[in-house]
Scaffold this motif. Structure first.
Motif, PDB file in Angstrom:
ATOM      1  N   SER A  15      48.603  37.262  59.381  1.00 16.86           N
ATOM      2  CA  SER A  15      47.311  37.905  59.126  1.00 16.86           C
ATOM      3  C   SER A  15      47.493  39.214  58.375  1.00 16.86           C
ATOM      4  O   SER A  15      46.713  39.539  57.472  1.00 16.86           O
ATOM      5  N   THR A  16      48.531  39.958  58.726  1.00 16.16           N
ATOM      6  CA  THR A  16      48.836  41.189  57.998  1.00 16.16           C
ATOM      7  C   THR A  16      49.171  40.870  56.543  1.00 16.16           C
ATOM      8  O   THR A  16      48.680  41.527  55.623  1.00 16.16           O
ATOM      9  N   GLY A  17      50.004  39.862  56.344  1.00 19.13           N
ATOM     10  CA  GLY A  17      50.366  39.464  54.984  1.00 19.13           C
ATOM     11  C   GLY A  17      49.172  38.997  54.169  1.00 19.13           C
ATOM     12  O   GLY A  17      49.035  39.348  52.990  1.00 19.13           O
ATOM     13  N   LEU A  18      48.292  38.239  54.791  1.00 27.61           N
ATOM     14  CA  LEU A  18      47.091  37.794  54.080  1.00 27.61           C
ATOM     15  C   LEU A  18      46.182  38.968  53.740  1.00 27.61           C
ATOM     16  O   LEU A  18      45.558  39.003  52.679  1.00 27.61           O
ATOM     17  N   GLY A  19      46.104  39.944  54.632  1.00 26.38           N
ATOM     18  CA  GLY A  19      45.334  41.151  54.344  1.00 26.38           C
ATOM     19  C   GLY A  19      45.905  41.913  53.160  1.00 26.38           C
ATOM     20  O   GLY A  19      45.167  42.399  52.302  1.00 26.38           O
ATOM     21  N   VAL A  20      47.237  41.994  53.102  1.00 22.43           N
ATOM     22  CA  VAL A  20      47.887  42.666  51.969  1.00 22.43           C
ATOM     23  C   VAL A  20      47.598  41.924  50.672  1.00 22.43           C
ATOM     24  O   VAL A  20      47.281  42.534  49.644  1.00 22.43           O
ATOM     25  N   VAL A  21      47.659  40.607  50.711  1.00 19.11           N
ATOM     26  CA  VAL A  21      47.383  39.807  49.513  1.00 19.11           C
ATOM     27  C   VAL A  21      45.930  39.999  49.067  1.00 19.11           C
ATOM     28  O   VAL A  21      45.655  40.203  47.871  1.00 19.11           O
ATOM     29  N   ALA A  22      44.995  39.942  50.004  1.00 18.76           N
ATOM     30  CA  ALA A  22      43.579  40.109  49.651  1.00 18.76           C
ATOM     31  C   ALA A  22      43.315  41.504  49.100  1.00 18.76           C
ATOM     32  O   ALA A  22      42.604  41.668  48.100  1.00 18.76           O
ATOM     33  N   GLY A  23      43.886  42.528  49.716  1.00 22.65           N
ATOM     34  CA  GLY A  23      43.709  43.891  49.226  1.00 22.65           C
ATOM     35  C   GLY A  23      44.321  44.105  47.858  1.00 22.65           C
ATOM     36  O   GLY A  23      43.743  44.777  46.997  1.00 22.65           O
ATOM     37  N   THR A  24      45.485  43.509  47.644  1.00 18.24           N
ATOM     38  CA  THR A  24      46.157  43.640  46.348  1.00 18.24           C
ATOM     39  C   THR A  24      45.384  42.921  45.250  1.00 18.24           C
ATOM     40  O   THR A  24      45.111  43.496  44.187  1.00 18.24           O
ATOM     41  N   LEU A  25      45.038  41.660  45.492  1.00 13.49           N
ATOM     42  CA  LEU A  25      44.283  40.907  44.482  1.00 13.49           C
ATOM     43  C   LEU A  25      42.943  41.565  44.185  1.00 13.49           C
ATOM     44  O   LEU A  25      42.525  41.658  43.027  1.00 13.49           O
ATOM     45  N   GLY A  26      42.267  42.005  45.217  1.00 15.02           N
ATOM     46  CA  GLY A  26      40.972  42.642  45.015  1.00 15.02           C
ATOM     47  C   GLY A  26      41.071  43.940  44.242  1.00 15.02           C
ATOM     48  O   GLY A  26      40.250  44.206  43.354  1.00 15.02           O
ATOM     49  N   THR A  27      42.069  44.755  44.549  1.00 14.31           N
ATOM     50  CA  THR A  27      42.221  46.024  43.851  1.00 14.31           C
ATOM     51  C   THR A  27      42.551  45.808  42.376  1.00 14.31           C
ATOM     52  O   THR A  27      42.056  46.529  41.512  1.00 14.31           O
ATOM     53  N   VAL A  28      43.341  44.807  42.107  1.00 17.16           N
ATOM     54  CA  VAL A  28      43.725  44.543  40.719  1.00 17.16           C
ATOM     55  C   VAL A  28      42.602  43.854  39.945  1.00 17.16           C
ATOM     56  O   VAL A  28      42.368  44.167  38.774  1.00 17.16           O
ATOM     57  N   MET A  29      41.860  42.954  40.586  1.00 13.76           N
ATOM     58  CA  MET A  29      40.921  42.099  39.866  1.00 13.76           C
ATOM     59  C   MET A  29      39.445  42.473  39.991  1.00 13.76           C
ATOM     60  O   MET A  29      38.611  41.847  39.349  1.00 13.76           O
ATOM     61  N   HIS A  30      39.082  43.474  40.785  1.00 15.31           N
ATOM     62  CA  HIS A  30      37.659  43.732  41.025  1.00 15.31           C
ATOM     63  C   HIS A  30      36.902  44.166  39.776  1.00 15.31           C
ATOM     64  O   HIS A  30      35.697  44.048  39.705  1.00 15.31           O
ATOM     65  N   ARG A  31      37.602  44.633  38.767  1.00 19.07           N
ATOM     66  CA  ARG A  31      36.959  45.070  37.528  1.00 19.07           C
ATOM     67  C   ARG A  31      37.053  44.034  36.409  1.00 19.07           C
ATOM     68  O   ARG A  31      36.621  44.279  35.291  1.00 19.07           O
ATOM     69  N   ALA A  32      37.623  42.872  36.704  1.00 16.03           N
ATOM     70  CA  ALA A  32      37.922  41.894  35.654  1.00 16.03           C
ATOM     71  C   ALA A  32      36.667  41.371  34.964  1.00 16.03           C
ATOM     72  O   ALA A  32      36.556  41.445  33.739  1.00 16.03           O
TER      73      ALA A  32
END
Length: 123
Positions: A15-32
Motif C-alpha cells: 500500500s505504501t508502494g502504491l501510494g508512492v506510485v500514485a503520488g509520483t505519477l500524479g505529480t509528473v502528469m497532472h499538467r499534461a
C-alpha cells in the motif's frame, strides 16, 4: 501484544508502494492534458488509497496516505536545475496540492460498509 501476520505486513508495504506510485505519477502528469490530466491523477490517488483501505483496513489507508504525501512533497520541491513540477504560481499546481489532500481526506470519510466485506467466510 500479538504481532500482525506476515501477509498484513506485506500488504501495508504494498500500500505504501502504491501510494508512492500514485503520488509520483500524479505529480509528473497532472499538467499534461488540462483539465483532464489533473482530474485523472486525482482519481488515481483516490482509487489507490480507497483500494488500500479496502484491502488492509486503516493501516493500509495510512500507509497509502504516507506514500502519496511523501512522493508529492519530494517531487514538489525544486530540482537540481531549479525546475519545479508543481509551481505555486498557477492554479494547476494549487489544484494538485489541495486536490490530493481532499482526495485523501475523502477516503477517510467513506463509510465502513463500502470497504469491508460482511459476507461469512467459507473456509
Amino acid at each position: 501484544m500479538q504481532l500482525p501476520p506476515a501477509a498484513t505486513v506485506w500488504r501495508v508495504l504494498a500500500s505504501t508502494g502504491l501510494g508512492v506510485v500514485a503520488g509520483t505519477l500524479g505529480t509528473v502528469m497532472h499538467r499534461a492534458v488540462r483539465p483532464w490530466g489533473l482530474l485523472v491523477c486525482l482519481l488515481l490517488v483516490l482509487v489507490v488509497v480507497l483500494t488500500a483501505r479496502a484491502w488492509v483496513g486503516w493501516s493500509g489507508y495510512l500507509a497509502g496516505v504516507v506514500g502519496t504525501l511523501v512522493a508529492v512533497q519530494v517531487l514538489a520541491g525544486s530540482g537540481p536545475g531549479g525546475d519545479v513540477l508543481v509551481p505555486g504560481s498557477d492554479l494547476w499546481g494549487w489544484g494538485w496540492a489541495i486536490g490530493v489532500v481532499l482526495a485523501l481526506g475523502a477516503v477517510a470519510l467513506v463509510p465502513r460498509r463500502w470497504v469491508e466485506d460482511d459476507a461469512p467466510s467459507t473456509s
